[in-house]
Design an enzyme around this catalytic site. Structure first.
Site, mmCIF file in Angstrom:
data_model
loop_
_atom_site.group_PDB
_atom_site.id
_atom_site.type_symbol
_atom_site.label_atom_id
_atom_site.label_comp_id
_atom_site.label_asym_id
_atom_site.label_seq_id
_atom_site.Cartn_x
_atom_site.Cartn_y
_atom_site.Cartn_z
ATOM 1 N N ASP A 37 0.833 -1.200 0.000
ATOM 2 C CA ASP A 37 0.000 0.000 0.000
ATOM 3 C C ASP A 37 0.865 1.247 0.000
ATOM 4 O OD1 ASP A 37 0.266 1.127 2.919
ATOM 5 O OD2 ASP A 37 -0.080 -1.021 3.161
ATOM 6 N N ASP A 58 0.382 5.608 0.691
ATOM 7 C CA ASP A 58 -0.501 6.528 1.412
ATOM 8 C C ASP A 58 -0.453 7.911 0.765
ATOM 9 O OD1 ASP A 58 -1.118 4.842 4.010
ATOM 10 O OD2 ASP A 58 1.032 4.682 3.667
ATOM 11 N N ASP A 108 -4.122 4.063 0.164
ATOM 12 C CA ASP A 108 -4.810 4.504 1.376
ATOM 13 C C ASP A 108 -4.909 6.023 1.379
ATOM 14 O OD1 ASP A 108 -5.217 1.985 2.328
ATOM 15 O OD2 ASP A 108 -3.459 1.964 3.638
ATOM 16 N N LEU A 141 6.086 1.271 10.221
ATOM 17 C CA LEU A 141 6.248 2.498 11.005
ATOM 18 C C LEU A 141 7.058 2.219 12.265
ATOM 19 C CD1 LEU A 141 5.584 5.456 11.714
ATOM 20 C CD2 LEU A 141 3.441 4.627 12.736
#
Length: 423
Positions: A71, A73, A125, A193
């Site tokens: 993904d 962002d 996202d 993260l």
């Protein structure tokens, strides 16, 4: 002590997102941005979206996952004078409506974003924020309402920790690749993260990536065993991203971390061979992507005393076409493409008989790593003073020939084999 630095660089090149892929993703992302802009221009409700990329794509720590799906962002920001009167759910609904029909799959309304799904490819996202001039943005959270959050601040923090040589970003990619491999085997490690923060807070820079990763793993392990926390360094500050870990998940992560650190230590031990060092790393990265050192070196088997001349060449053969000399093709800048038969042979040798002939074929590059076909073993000649191969896949390869007399390597030659992609 084994040195796997070059293999880590090969590994990094394999797992890092390629520039061509990044360009495609940016084009796709920009198309979604324009679709959202058009929606709000048509709606004329006074909101004008702005965008800011975030996460690993913007930090350049994103990797190609084993399952092929990842993904990116892209934050949507609405500049306002005060907190909007509309609810968080309204903003989520607007974004869902804006991107409806953009892909074959329906969008997914998550707590922290709206997800656009590109089937078996990637997810986009779309977190939503409002921002007042000079203040921290507020994220539209499905259950918590508007909460302070500034991913742009995190990108700046991370880039401030990063070194000019890119080692911190490579270390983060290696940790993500470790997590990705564990995921492929049915278990779960922390998010990218969390690994980014742990790596940045515990990095030990070194001229070699294998040593830097080992020392960083030791620091992370020591830090978490002392206090199992990972605080977000930016807004929302002091949020412990490991707070909700159950004892089971905590013990599993610490156990995997200890195992990884032990393997790293073993790979760097003075008595560990190159092959065993690669195996130690492959235990945590898998043998599909992490290179394996199978190359043998003639000086490990024979004394070297080059006193005679040796010249090898290669005939490039294909049914229905006349043979070509590879040397002449290279001089004439003619491409060698896949699907050819390659006959390596001795064209000149002034070593007095009797003698032995040995060959080594070494494949280099991403495709060789993917196929686990790096090779590099030293093999005996079949008696015809030739070696038959084929141009199976593209990349930079080479073939070496050795003449052994009285247990001494008295002549050697090498020819490079640059195999191109099919035209």
């Amino acid at each position: 002590m084994a040195n796997c630095h070059k293999f880590f660089l090969e590994f990094n090149n394999l797992i890092a997102l390629k520039s061509k892929r990044k360009k495609t993703l940016r084009t796709s992302r920009d198309a979604v941005r324009e679709r959202i802009r058009r929606y709000f221009r048509y709606k004329q409700n006074g909101f004008h979206p702005r965008f800011h990329g975030q996460g690993s794509f913007m930090m350049n720590t994103i990797i190609e996952p084993l399952d092929g799906e990842f993904d990116i962002d892209d934050g949507i920001y609405f500049k306002v004078e005060a907190e909007p009167s509309q609810s968080v759910s309204t903003f989520h609904r607007w974004i869902n409506e804006a991107i409806d029909g953009h892909t074959k799959q329906d969008s997914i309304d998550k707590q922290t974003c709206v997800r656009l799904v590109y089937a078996e490819d990637y997810h986009l996202d779309l977190p939503i924020y409002y921002i007042i001039e000079g203040q921290t943005p507020y994220l539209a959270h499905g259950s918590k309402g508007w909460i302070k959050s500034d991913p742009r601040e995190f990108i700046k923090w991370f880039n401030d920790q990063a070194d000019d040589k890119g080692q911190l970003k490579r270390i983060v990619r290696y940790l993500k690749a470790w997590s990705d491999y564990r995921k492929s085997r049915g278990s779960k490690l922390p998010s990218g993260l969390i690994f980014s923060i742990l790596a940045a807070n515990n990095i030990v820079f070194h001229e070699r990536d294998d040593v830097a990763l080992y020392e960083t793993l030791k620091n992370i392990k020591s830090s978490l065993e002392g206090n199992f926390v990972c605080y977000r360094p930016t807004t929302p500050a002091y949020e412990n991203l490991l707070e909700e870990y159950s004892k089971t998940n905590k013990d599993y992560f610490l156990g995997q971390l200890a195992s990884f650190t032990q393997s790293a230590e073993k790979s760097l031990h003075k008595d560990t061979s190159q092959a065993d060092a690669c195996k130690a790393w492959q235990r945590h990265f898998g043998n599909v992507r992490f290179p394996f050192e199978s190359e043998e070196f003639i000086e490990n088997y024979f004394q070297i005393d080059i006193r005679y001349n040796l010249k090898i060449d290669c005939l490039v053969l294909q049914k229905g076409f006349r043979p070509h000399s590879l040397t002449e093709m290279i001089v004439s800048r003619l491409p060698l493409i896949r699907g050819k038969s390659l006959k390596f042979h001795i064209v000149n040798c002034n070593v007095p008989k009797p003698f032995q002939v040995k060959w080594k074929v070494r494949n280099v590059g991403e495709e060789a790593i993917k196929r686990n076909q790096i090779r590099g073993q030293i093999l005996n000649d079949g008696g015809n003073h030739e070696k038959i191969e084929s141009s199976d896949f593209h990349g930079a390869h080479f073939v070496e020939c050795y003449i052994i007399k009285n247990n001494i390597c008295v002549a050697r030659d090498r020819i490079n084999v640059p195999i191109k992609l099919s035209r």
